[in-house]
Structure formats: C-alpha cells, structure tokens
Design an enzyme around this catalytic site. Structure first.
Site, mmCIF file in Angstrom:
data_model
loop_
_atom_site.group_PDB
_atom_site.id
_atom_site.type_symbol
_atom_site.label_atom_id
_atom_site.label_comp_id
_atom_site.label_asym_id
_atom_site.label_seq_id
_atom_site.Cartn_x
_atom_site.Cartn_y
_atom_site.Cartn_z
ATOM 1 N N HIS A 10 -12.129 0.117 2.444
ATOM 2 C CA HIS A 10 -10.745 -0.094 2.008
ATOM 3 C C HIS A 10 -10.618 -1.517 1.451
ATOM 4 C CE1 HIS A 10 -6.456 -1.147 3.293
ATOM 5 N NE2 HIS A 10 -6.296 -0.191 2.390
ATOM 6 N N GLU A 37 -12.812 1.900 -2.097
ATOM 7 C CA GLU A 37 -11.426 2.011 -2.524
ATOM 8 C C GLU A 37 -10.974 0.652 -3.013
ATOM 9 O OE1 GLU A 37 -6.957 1.746 -1.960
ATOM 10 O OE2 GLU A 37 -8.533 0.487 -1.108
ATOM 11 N N ASP A 39 -7.663 -1.416 -5.622
ATOM 12 C CA ASP A 39 -6.319 -1.319 -6.199
ATOM 13 C C ASP A 39 -6.307 -1.969 -7.576
ATOM 14 O OD1 ASP A 39 -5.065 -0.509 -3.524
ATOM 15 O OD2 ASP A 39 -6.016 -2.420 -3.033
ATOM 16 N N HIS A 52 -4.595 -6.017 -4.385
ATOM 17 C CA HIS A 52 -3.665 -5.126 -3.680
ATOM 18 C C HIS A 52 -2.207 -5.473 -3.959
ATOM 19 C CE1 HIS A 52 -1.061 -3.813 -0.387
ATOM 20 N NE2 HIS A 52 -1.774 -2.699 -0.480
ATOM 21 N N GLU A 105 -7.181 3.175 -7.029
ATOM 22 C CA GLU A 105 -5.743 3.341 -6.773
ATOM 23 C C GLU A 105 -4.938 2.636 -7.846
ATOM 24 O OE1 GLU A 105 -4.188 2.083 -2.921
ATOM 25 O OE2 GLU A 105 -2.152 2.245 -3.715
HETATM 26 O O1 G3P Z 1 -5.892 4.165 -0.612
HETATM 27 C C1 G3P Z 1 -5.657 3.937 0.728
HETATM 28 C C2 G3P Z 1 -4.863 2.681 0.923
HETATM 29 O O2 G3P Z 1 -5.446 1.672 0.165
HETATM 30 C C3 G3P Z 1 -3.431 2.820 0.537
HETATM 31 O O3 G3P Z 1 -2.673 1.747 0.948
HETATM 32 O O4 G3P Z 1 -1.463 -0.317 0.622
HETATM 33 O O5 G3P Z 1 -3.847 -0.394 1.342
HETATM 34 O O6 G3P Z 1 -3.275 0.259 -0.977
HETATM 35 P P1 G3P Z 1 -2.835 0.253 0.459
HETATM 36 MG MG MG Z 2 -5.201 0.784 -1.824
#
Ligand code: G3P
Ligand code: MG
Length: 232
Positions: A10, A37, A39, A52, A105
């Site tokens: 993450h 993962e 962002d 993020h 994401e």
């Molecule tokens: O994709 C899972 C997670 O990353 C979603 O929440 O706020 O950490 O981007 P966040």
């Molecule tokens: Mg995320």
C-alpha cells in the site's frame, strides 16, 4: 491449503520507506512483492505523479496543492530521506517487465483532474508490463471514463462502506471487483481489502481466500502467509 491472496504494498513499503517513493517501490520489487498500489494525481502541466494527498504538506517539505505546481516546480520539494515525488513514468520505468501486479488508484475523489484517465492510459500504451494494471478509484466516474477509453481494463471501485447487492453492482458497473475497507463475507465478488496491518486480520483474510490485501508492511504479511502455507 493453497492461499490465493495477493499481497499489495500500500503506497509501496511505508513501514520502512517514505510512502509512494521510488526507494520503497524498488525495495519491494527486489523482494518479489506480489503487487504495488499507488496513487496518481496531475501536476499543473498535466504530468501524472505519485502521491496520496492532494497537498504536499504532510509528506514533503513543501506546501499547497499538487495541481498548482508544474513538475519542474514540484521537484524542488522532497519526501523524507531526500526522495523526490515520483512521476508515473519513473515508476513504470522502474517496474519494466518485472512480474508484479500494479494497482493504479486515480486520486480523483477530491480534485477531479479532468482528462487524467486518458493521460494515464496513453502513457501505459507506451510500455509493456508483465500484467495488465488494475485501476481503482473512490470516484466512480473516473472508472467510467477509464472503461470508455479502454473497455477491457480491470476497474475496481474503492469504498469504505458496505456495498449492498455487491454482485449486481459489480456486474452493472462492469467492474472487476471491489476494493473494500471492510471484508464482506459471502459475496461472490472479487474483493481486495485495505489497509491490513494487523497480522490477525491478515490471517483471517488469507483463510477466507480473499483476492488481495493492501498493507503498509508487505514483509511481515508475506512471512505470515509463508508460515501458514508451511503448516497447512
Ligand atoms: O487502494 C487502497 C487504498 O490505497 C485506498 O485508500 O486513501 O490509502 O488511497 P488510500
Ligand atoms: Mg491508495
């Protein structure tokens, strides 16, 4: 018993490296992580970068919104340990053809970044990855935009709330699955769960054969999964 749960870093490996940093991604790749993962947002000059928050304040020595800086301007700021804010292009170059599952994401739930989906898909068209990317977003219209441009791509909706009639929702929205904060038992839908940092929770999810977990500490979760495989 085989465990089919994929372990996603993450934001990379934030237990040991700055979140969403190339150093964290690089370490995770070198240690054969299943998935990454990250962002994606857009700079003022519409370059996809990996961070993020919509603002620089929490994770860098800068202030203000990403959308208000060009990439060149953003480069004056740093994450911890002197890391720069990575571009998507830099991450894709780092990944190359390594066998890792990427989950991109679209961070469009607060700042919309109109057109971000096409910019990202066009960039992905220029590289050859080992596996097709899984796209996710809290903002369903981003996934719709992605599907219009690339109908065969895997899109997953992110939500922190229980999804009622999950199977029908996934089918009707042409999704590959759901990325959920809370595991939902007995729904015949691909589920990946965030953010799983407690080994006891991961143990349960591995037993449930959930499709994936997102964790800040993939090394701990991988060791746990390895131990479970040994005793089964
Ligand atoms: O994709 C899972 C997670 O990353 C979603 O929440 O706020 O950490 O981007 P966040
Ligand atoms: Mg995320």
């Amino acid at each position: 018993m085989a465990i089919r749960t994929a372990i996603f870093g993450h934001r990379g490996y934030p237990a040991q490296f700055p979140e969403n940093s190339l150093a964290g991604f690089d370490y995770a790749l070198a240690h054969h992580i299943d998935g990454l993962e990250f962002d994606v947002q857009l700079t003022k000059d519409r370059v996809p970068v990996i961070m993020h928050d919509e603002k620089l304040n929490r994770t860098t020595d800068g202030k203000g919104f990403i959308k208000d800086y060009t990439l060149a301007e953003l480069r004056q700021f740093h994450l911890d340990r002197g890391e720069v804010i990575p571009t998507l292009a830099e991450l894709l170059a780092l990944v190359g053809d390594q066998d890792v599952q990427l989950n991109l994401e679209f961070k469009t739930n607060k700042v919309r970044y109109p057109g971000i989906e096409k910019i990202v898909l066009d960039m992905l068209d220029t590289v050859t990855l080992a596996r097709p990317v899984i796209f996710s977003s809290f903002y369903l219209p981003s996934l719709k935009a992605c599907q219009l441009l690339a109908p065969d791509e895997a899109c997953c909706w992110l939500t922190g709330k229980p999804v009622v009639n999950a199977k029908a929702f996934v089918t009707n929205e042409h999704l590959e699955g759901l990325h959920l904060k809370h595991y939902q038992a007995d729904i015949p839908v691909t589920e990946r769960i965030w953010t799983v940092d407690e080994p006891a929770e991961a143990y349960e999810l591995f037993q449930q054969q959930v499709a994936g977990i997102f964790t800040d500490d993939f090394m701990t979760m991988t060791r746990l999964r390895d131990r479970m495989l040994l005793v089964k």
